[in-house]
Design an enzyme around this catalytic site. Structure first.
Site, PDB file in Angstrom:
ATOM      1  CE  LYS A 245       4.953  -0.014  13.052  1.00  0.00           C
ATOM      2  NZ  LYS A 245       4.731  -1.473  12.960  1.00  0.00           N
TER       3      LYS A 245
ATOM      4  N   GLY B  17      -0.170   0.248  12.802  1.00  0.00           N
ATOM      5  CA  GLY B  17       0.217  -0.426  11.566  1.00  0.00           C
ATOM      6  C   GLY B  17      -0.378   0.314  10.370  1.00  0.00           C
ATOM      7  N   GLY B  18      -0.491  -0.407   9.264  1.00  0.00           N
ATOM      8  CA  GLY B  18      -0.977   0.206   8.028  1.00  0.00           C
ATOM      9  C   GLY B  18      -2.353   0.826   8.168  1.00  0.00           C
TER      10      GLY B  18
ATOM     11  N   GLY C  99     -14.981  -4.938  12.059  1.00  0.00           N
ATOM     12  CA  GLY C  99     -14.444  -4.309  10.848  1.00  0.00           C
ATOM     13  C   GLY C  99     -15.143  -4.683   9.550  1.00  0.00           C
TER      14      GLY C  99
ATOM     15  CE  LYS D 135      -3.985  -2.079   2.251  1.00  0.00           C
ATOM     16  NZ  LYS D 135      -4.999  -1.997   3.287  1.00  0.00           N
TER      17      LYS D 135
ATOM     18  CG  LEU E 207     -10.458  -1.012  12.541  1.00  0.00           C
ATOM     19  CD1 LEU E 207      -9.383  -0.188  11.859  1.00  0.00           C
ATOM     20  CD2 LEU E 207     -11.827  -0.576  12.031  1.00  0.00           C
TER      21      LEU E 207
HETATM   22  P1  NAP Z   1      -0.018  -4.212  10.197  1.00  0.00           P
HETATM   23  O1  NAP Z   1       0.413  -3.060   9.382  1.00  0.00           O
HETATM   24  O2  NAP Z   1       0.745  -5.481  10.123  1.00  0.00           O
HETATM   25  O3  NAP Z   1      -0.054  -3.722  11.744  1.00  0.00           O
HETATM   26  C1  NAP Z   1      -0.238  -4.640  12.791  1.00  0.00           C
HETATM   27  C2  NAP Z   1      -0.513  -3.900  14.083  1.00  0.00           C
HETATM   28  O4  NAP Z   1      -0.792  -4.873  15.101  1.00  0.00           O
HETATM   29  C3  NAP Z   1       0.684  -3.090  14.577  1.00  0.00           C
HETATM   30  O5  NAP Z   1       0.225  -1.997  15.320  1.00  0.00           O
HETATM   31  C4  NAP Z   1       1.380  -4.113  15.502  1.00  0.00           C
HETATM   32  O6  NAP Z   1       2.177  -3.540  16.506  1.00  0.00           O
HETATM   33  C5  NAP Z   1       0.175  -4.752  16.146  1.00  0.00           C
HETATM   34  N1  NAP Z   1       0.504  -6.055  16.692  1.00  0.00           N
HETATM   35  C6  NAP Z   1       0.739  -7.179  15.986  1.00  0.00           C
HETATM   36  N2  NAP Z   1       1.009  -8.205  16.841  1.00  0.00           N
HETATM   37  C7  NAP Z   1       0.936  -7.686  18.110  1.00  0.00           C
HETATM   38  C8  NAP Z   1       1.088  -8.237  19.395  1.00  0.00           C
HETATM   39  N3  NAP Z   1       1.363  -9.518  19.562  1.00  0.00           N
HETATM   40  N4  NAP Z   1       0.917  -7.428  20.456  1.00  0.00           N
HETATM   41  C9  NAP Z   1       0.612  -6.137  20.285  1.00  0.00           C
HETATM   42  N5  NAP Z   1       0.443  -5.542  19.095  1.00  0.00           N
HETATM   43  C10 NAP Z   1       0.624  -6.315  18.011  1.00  0.00           C
HETATM   44  O7  NAP Z   1      -1.522  -4.631   9.885  1.00  0.00           O
HETATM   45  P2  NAP Z   1      -2.725  -3.670   9.400  1.00  0.00           P
HETATM   46  O8  NAP Z   1      -2.809  -3.717   7.937  1.00  0.00           O
HETATM   47  O9  NAP Z   1      -2.631  -2.367  10.080  1.00  0.00           O
HETATM   48  O10 NAP Z   1      -3.982  -4.509   9.946  1.00  0.00           O
HETATM   49  C11 NAP Z   1      -4.236  -4.625  11.317  1.00  0.00           C
HETATM   50  C12 NAP Z   1      -5.579  -5.274  11.567  1.00  0.00           C
HETATM   51  O11 NAP Z   1      -6.617  -4.509  10.990  1.00  0.00           O
HETATM   52  C13 NAP Z   1      -5.700  -6.675  10.949  1.00  0.00           C
HETATM   53  O12 NAP Z   1      -6.337  -7.507  11.879  1.00  0.00           O
HETATM   54  C14 NAP Z   1      -6.582  -6.487   9.755  1.00  0.00           C
HETATM   55  O13 NAP Z   1      -7.404  -7.618   9.494  1.00  0.00           O
HETATM   56  C15 NAP Z   1      -7.449  -5.314  10.183  1.00  0.00           C
HETATM   57  N6  NAP Z   1      -7.881  -4.542   9.001  1.00  0.00           N
HETATM   58  C16 NAP Z   1      -9.217  -4.400   8.814  1.00  0.00           C
HETATM   59  C17 NAP Z   1      -9.668  -3.692   7.717  1.00  0.00           C
HETATM   60  C18 NAP Z   1     -11.134  -3.557   7.475  1.00  0.00           C
HETATM   61  O14 NAP Z   1     -11.541  -3.166   6.379  1.00  0.00           O
HETATM   62  N7  NAP Z   1     -11.931  -3.840   8.472  1.00  0.00           N
HETATM   63  C19 NAP Z   1      -8.761  -3.116   6.806  1.00  0.00           C
HETATM   64  C20 NAP Z   1      -7.399  -3.277   7.046  1.00  0.00           C
HETATM   65  C21 NAP Z   1      -6.967  -4.001   8.161  1.00  0.00           C
HETATM   66  P3  NAP Z   1       3.753  -3.254  16.241  1.00  0.00           P
HETATM   67  O15 NAP Z   1       3.803  -1.975  15.465  1.00  0.00           O
HETATM   68  O16 NAP Z   1       4.315  -3.159  17.595  1.00  0.00           O
HETATM   69  O17 NAP Z   1       4.262  -4.426  15.469  1.00  0.00           O
END
Ligand code: NAP
Length: 502
Positions: free
Chosen positions: A388, A362-363, A472, A298, A449
């Site tokens: 971050k 995250g993203g 979400g 992205k 989400l």
């Molecule tokens: P991403 O960029 O990989 O970010 C992951 C996030 O989760 C980061 O803040 C990460 O923290 C945190 N995290 C991961 N493992 C963790 C742990 N064990 N303990 C604490 N924090 C942890 O992913 P993303 O694209 O932002 O997506 C995140 C979530 O949103 C996913 O579940 C995805 O399914 C959902 N989502 C939903 C939609 C929708 O349309 N509803 C759209 C996009 C995403 P760190 O920075 O510390 O690694």
């Protein structure tokens, strides 16, 4: 017009027939993979075309070519001869095709096939990549002009797949079957008609005793009904969903369903790609009209856009691209979907006066923070990796902190709305709860989400305390509807709002 071929890989002819019957309405041709039959069953293969009642390919694939036949080559040739012998006057009772590998040099087999109208497929397999001269290779395969040249190759990258499309253009004048195996090659199976491939091989899924004939094959029903294989023509608009890994190409299903319901001549194909550059090169090669860009591309896609929406520019991430004359135009429908969903959920026009906690950096949190700011909310961003959280918070003058007891203490002043945007609690690790230090009071509006599972542990805790909650899924649907709008240049039909799921 390309045909749908079902590969029959059962151990007995009776089971093959049973599977054929079940899928008859979706297929044009069947391939009897006699190498998968029990040895005793192979003696009866000659009777199969009559029982099948549609054109059948006879194939006895050796292990070295990806099949199961490990016997003596002489015995295999005898079996092939038996399949072609005793030809009947009615050609429908004979094998319509026989697959002979490029190195198989048995003139009597070819003569027998030709004498009774069985077409020869002269096949070549490469499981280690794509030959750079694949167009020439295809041309050289045919010993006589009436043979169908077949090349099945295993691409290592999307640039390898691009070579196959180029070869297809260079060999328009010859009858061929051309495909890429594996996940990278699924698009060649869906776009077989554009490639000029005589047929596209499929396998059934979900039957324990039936192995998939070759990696990347789709189910015939999925190919015919979801991808509308028979309607794909040179004018069909092709869209894609990309990312890496692309484990759940959910949005391709959404778009294909809507295209079908709206009778739009378009198809959406899943195209996993390790890099955005190779995806864009591939897109140019096949004349892609647009794509849904997922993790991890992205942000990486930004330098390749020739124009972008205001949202893309202030969020710094793009999840939708559309082909324009000047190049790719980028949009961010995650952000649009999120704010629409949030405002409807909260029944607010904007977030003025609201104190909000964003969990995660995250993203997707980037889109969330940008929209919260655009809607005039005040927020704190908490994340496991504090730096971050700070990066996301600073441009909007939001507070930030860690996902720990100290951070949770800081968030106490930001609890009108809590937006959970980490992946903690997502399938398959559904026990996770990123806010386990926090006790809900029941007054917070809680947005998670995550949409799989439908209710995370954290959302269940909030709900149990009496909080109003949403997951979400609504955002996911809304962002896909916006993508549709950009792809087709038409509003998503309101009549389909509750009828098409992701
Ligand atoms: P991403 O960029 O990989 O970010 C992951 C996030 O989760 C980061 O803040 C990460 O923290 C945190 N995290 C991961 N493992 C963790 C742990 N064990 N303990 C604490 N924090 C942890 O992913 P993303 O694209 O932002 O997506 C995140 C979530 O949103 C996913 O579940 C995805 O399914 C959902 N989502 C939903 C939609 C929708 O349309 N509803 C759209 C996009 C995403 P760190 O920075 O510390 O690694």
């Amino acid at each position: 017009m390309s045909k749908i071929c079902l590969c029959l890989t059962a151990k007995t002819l009776a089971r093959d027939l049973e599977i054929l019957e079940k899928h008859r309405k979706y297929i044009d041709v069947a391939e009897l993979r006699a190498d998968c039959l029990d040895p005793d069953e192979r003696f009866h293969l000659r009777s199969f075309p009559k029982m099948a009642g549609l054109p059948v390919i006879l194939t006895i694939r050796r292990v070295m070519d990806g099949g199961k036949y490990s016997g003596h080559e002489g015995a295999r040739i005898t079996l092939l001869s038996k399949g072609l012998a005793f030809a009947e006057a009615d050609p429908r009772r004979n094998f319509a095709y026989v697959d002979l590998e490029e190195d198989l040099d048995v003139p009597s087999l070819e003569e027998a096939a030709r004498a009774f109208g069985t077409r020869i497929i002269r096949s070549f397999h490469n499981f280690n990549g794509v030959d750079p001269d694949i167009a020439q290779k295809l041309r050289n395969l045919r010993r006589v002009g009436d043979e169908i040249a077949k090349a099945a190759v295993m691409p290592k990258t999307l640039d390898d797949v691009k070579l196959v499309y180029q070869a297809a253009r260079k060999t328009k004048d010859i009858e061929k079957i051309l495909l890429c195996m594996g996940d990278l090659g699924i698009n060649t199976r869906i776009l077989a008609n554009s490639i000029g491939s005589h047929l596209s091989y499929t396998s059934i899924t979900g039957e324990e005793d039936i192995p998939i004939a070759s990696a990347g094959q789709l189910d015939p029903r999925e190919l015919g009904e979801l991808y509308r294989f028979r309607k794909i023509n040179p004018k069909t608009k092709v869209f894609a969903v990309t990312g890496f890994p692309l484990t759940a190409p959910i949005s391709s299903k959404f778009f294909n369903t809507v295209f079908k319901m709206e009778n739009i001549d378009a198809v959406c194909i899943p195209v996993p790609s390790e890099t955005i550059q190779s995806f864009l090169r591939f897109g140019k090669e096949i004349g892609l009209k647009g794509a849904s860009i997922t993790v991890p591309h992205k942000e990486a896609v930004l330098p390749y856009l020739s124009a972008w929406s205001e949202r893309v520019s202030y969020i710094g991430a793009c999840n939708t691209i559309v082909a324009e004359r000047e190049g790719w135009k980028g949009y961010n429908t995650d952000a649009q979907g999120f704010s629409d969903s949030l405002l409807e959920f909260t029944r607010l026009k904007d977030l003025r006066g609201k104190k909000i906690t964003i969990i995660g950096a995250g993203g997707v949190a980037r889109s969330v923070a940008a929209e919260v700011h655009r809607l005039k909310g005040k927020a704190i961003v908490l994340n496991r990796t504090v730096v971050k959280a700070k990066e996301i918070a600073i441009p909007y003058r939001f507070a930030w902190g860690g996902l720990d007891s100290q951070g949770i203490k800081m968030m106490e002043k930001f609890t009108d709305i809590i937006i959970q945007s980490t992946s903690v609690g997502m399938e398959p690790d559904i026990e996770g709860d990123p806010l386990e230090f926090y006790g809900f009071t029941g007054k917070e509006l809680f947005v998670d989400l995550i949409y799989r599972p439908v209710k995370t542990r954290c959302l269940q805790r909030a709900e149990a305390k009496g909080c109003k909650t949403i997951n979400g899924y609504d955002m996911l649907l809304r962002q896909a509807r916006y993508q549709y709008k950009y792809f087709i240049d038409k509003e998503f039909p309101a009549s389909l709002n509750n009828r098409v799921e992701i």
